[in-house]
Enzyme design. Structure first.
Site, mmCIF file in Angstrom:
data_model
loop_
_atom_site.group_PDB
_atom_site.id
_atom_site.type_symbol
_atom_site.label_atom_id
_atom_site.label_comp_id
_atom_site.label_asym_id
_atom_site.label_seq_id
_atom_site.Cartn_x
_atom_site.Cartn_y
_atom_site.Cartn_z
ATOM 1 N N PRO A 77 -3.836 1.257 7.310
ATOM 2 C CG PRO A 77 -2.223 2.733 6.535
ATOM 3 C CD PRO A 77 -2.481 1.270 6.743
ATOM 4 C CG ASN A 78 -6.308 6.550 7.198
ATOM 5 O OD1 ASN A 78 -6.497 7.049 8.305
ATOM 6 N ND2 ASN A 78 -5.263 6.854 6.461
ATOM 7 N NE ARG A 127 -14.524 10.892 8.282
ATOM 8 C CZ ARG A 127 -13.447 11.014 9.021
ATOM 9 N NH1 ARG A 127 -12.285 11.252 8.450
ATOM 10 N NH2 ARG A 127 -13.515 10.916 10.322
ATOM 11 C CE1 TYR A 174 -10.462 3.683 -1.029
ATOM 12 C CE2 TYR A 174 -11.091 5.673 0.154
ATOM 13 C CZ TYR A 174 -10.160 4.952 -0.575
ATOM 14 O OH TYR A 174 -8.934 5.502 -0.848
ATOM 15 C CG ASN A 198 -6.841 -2.620 1.441
ATOM 16 O OD1 ASN A 198 -5.856 -1.931 1.160
ATOM 17 N ND2 ASN A 198 -8.081 -2.219 1.167
ATOM 18 C CB ALA A 252 -1.675 5.143 2.306
ATOM 19 C CG HIS A 292 0.440 3.499 -2.790
ATOM 20 N ND1 HIS A 292 0.129 2.596 -3.789
ATOM 21 C CD2 HIS A 292 -0.749 3.822 -2.208
ATOM 22 C CE1 HIS A 292 -1.192 2.419 -3.810
ATOM 23 N NE2 HIS A 292 -1.743 3.147 -2.861
ATOM 24 C CG ASP A 320 12.417 -5.652 3.075
ATOM 25 O OD1 ASP A 320 12.340 -5.914 1.855
ATOM 26 O OD2 ASP A 320 13.198 -4.805 3.542
ATOM 27 C CD GLU A 370 -0.870 -5.189 -3.596
ATOM 28 O OE1 GLU A 370 0.022 -5.905 -4.112
ATOM 29 O OE2 GLU A 370 -0.962 -3.966 -3.785
ATOM 30 C CG HIS A 405 -5.351 -2.204 -3.402
ATOM 31 N ND1 HIS A 405 -4.893 -1.559 -2.283
ATOM 32 C CD2 HIS A 405 -4.300 -2.880 -3.912
ATOM 33 C CE1 HIS A 405 -3.604 -1.829 -2.130
ATOM 34 N NE2 HIS A 405 -3.226 -2.634 -3.105
ATOM 35 C CB ILE A 406 -11.877 -1.073 -1.629
ATOM 36 C CG1 ILE A 406 -11.809 -1.959 -0.375
ATOM 37 C CG2 ILE A 406 -13.311 -0.646 -1.928
ATOM 38 C CD1 ILE A 406 -12.072 -1.220 0.924
ATOM 39 C CB SER A 407 -10.426 2.363 -5.025
ATOM 40 O OG SER A 407 -9.079 2.470 -4.586
ATOM 41 N NE ARG A 415 -8.365 6.531 -5.630
ATOM 42 C CZ ARG A 415 -8.380 6.374 -4.300
ATOM 43 N NH1 ARG A 415 -8.413 5.159 -3.762
ATOM 44 N NH2 ARG A 415 -8.376 7.429 -3.507
ATOM 45 N NE ARG A 419 -4.957 7.294 -4.135
ATOM 46 C CZ ARG A 419 -4.934 7.539 -2.820
ATOM 47 N NH1 ARG A 419 -4.582 6.598 -1.984
ATOM 48 N NH2 ARG A 419 -5.293 8.723 -2.338
HETATM 49 O O1 CA2 Z 1 -8.504 0.972 -2.597
HETATM 50 C C1 CA2 Z 1 -7.990 0.572 -1.568
HETATM 51 O O2 CA2 Z 1 -8.393 -0.396 -0.940
HETATM 52 C C2 CA2 Z 1 -6.795 1.347 -0.955
HETATM 53 O O3 CA2 Z 1 -5.901 0.396 -0.395
HETATM 54 C C3 CA2 Z 1 -7.370 2.235 0.107
HETATM 55 C C4 CA2 Z 1 -6.331 3.180 0.730
HETATM 56 C C5 CA2 Z 1 -5.566 3.930 -0.348
HETATM 57 O O4 CA2 Z 1 -4.529 4.701 0.246
HETATM 58 C C6 CA2 Z 1 -4.964 2.991 -1.374
HETATM 59 O O5 CA2 Z 1 -4.322 3.745 -2.368
HETATM 60 C C7 CA2 Z 1 -6.039 2.135 -2.017
HETATM 61 C C8 CA2 Z 1 -7.014 4.203 1.637
HETATM 62 C C9 CA2 Z 1 -7.785 3.605 2.739
HETATM 63 C C10 CA2 Z 1 -8.549 4.695 3.420
HETATM 64 O O6 CA2 Z 1 -9.852 4.251 3.590
HETATM 65 C C11 CA2 Z 1 -10.826 5.146 3.867
HETATM 66 C C12 CA2 Z 1 -12.104 4.691 3.838
HETATM 67 C C13 CA2 Z 1 -13.140 5.555 4.084
HETATM 68 C C14 CA2 Z 1 -12.889 6.887 4.400
HETATM 69 C C15 CA2 Z 1 -11.587 7.338 4.430
HETATM 70 C C16 CA2 Z 1 -10.554 6.459 4.187
#
Ligand code: CA2
Length: 149
Positions: A10-11, A18, A23, A79, A82, A85, A92, A104, A106-108, A113, A117
């Site tokens: 998601p997202n 943004r 990210y 990836n 959210a 978490h 499963d 798995e 994750h970018i960040s 954080r 998370r």
């Molecule tokens: O760091 C990551 O890759 C995350 O999986 C990114 C998720 C976050 O909920 C995880 O804790 C860590 C969020 C993805 C949302 O991505 C966006 C990118 C640009 C603007 C808004 C959201």
């Protein structure tokens, strides 16, 4: 030719549009091009999949499990956003398909954080974990899968 599946939750469709401080500025479309190039260099095909829906991600894992068993898929770079978490369903699904290698990614650096998370439902089911390496984490994860026996 064997395939590597790259899944984003998601997202992540908003990537590069943004929150660049968290990210980066690479869009999901840019990332797909990067992964396609990397796959071609390694002699793999790549399939890219993004969904904002947990059930769609669960079903894609089921499909990947079948392709893995049929010898058509090397593994999955995932990836889960959210859902990392929150999602016992994704945990499963990965365990349930049996043996599917999931990296798995994750970018960040989720550990630097918010505390919510710091826990991942996916990690115990994953073959490996890459965090905090920006979008290059996806490339690293592809190398990991390509070099697995
Ligand atoms: O760091 C990551 O890759 C995350 O999986 C990114 C998720 C976050 O909920 C995880 O804790 C860590 C969020 C993805 C949302 O991505 C966006 C990118 C640009 C603007 C808004 C959201």
């Amino acid at each position: 030719m064997k395939k590597i599946l790259i899944m984003n939750g998601p997202n992540l469709n908003l990537l590069g549009t943004r929150e660049p401080e968290k990210y980066g500025t690479t869009t999901l479309a840019d990332l797909e091009v990067m992964c396609q190039k990397q796959a071609a260099d390694m002699g793999y095909e790549v399939e890219f999949f993004q969904s904002n829906y947990e059930g769609a991600l669960v079903e894609k894992i089921h499909e990947a499990g079948k392709a893995y068993k049929a010898g058509q898929l090397k593994g999955v770079v995932f990836n889960p956003g959210a859902y990392t978490h929150t999602s016992i369903a994704l945990h499963d699904a990965i365990v349930g398909v049996g043996g599917l290698p999931v990296i798995e990614t994750h970018i960040s650096n989720v550990h630097a954080r918010e505390s919510f998370r710091h826990h991942s439902y996916i990690s115990p089911a994953a073959a490996g974990i890459i965090v905090g390496c920006g979008v290059y984490g996806y490339i690293a994860a592809m190398h990991v899968l390509a070099n697995r026996a």
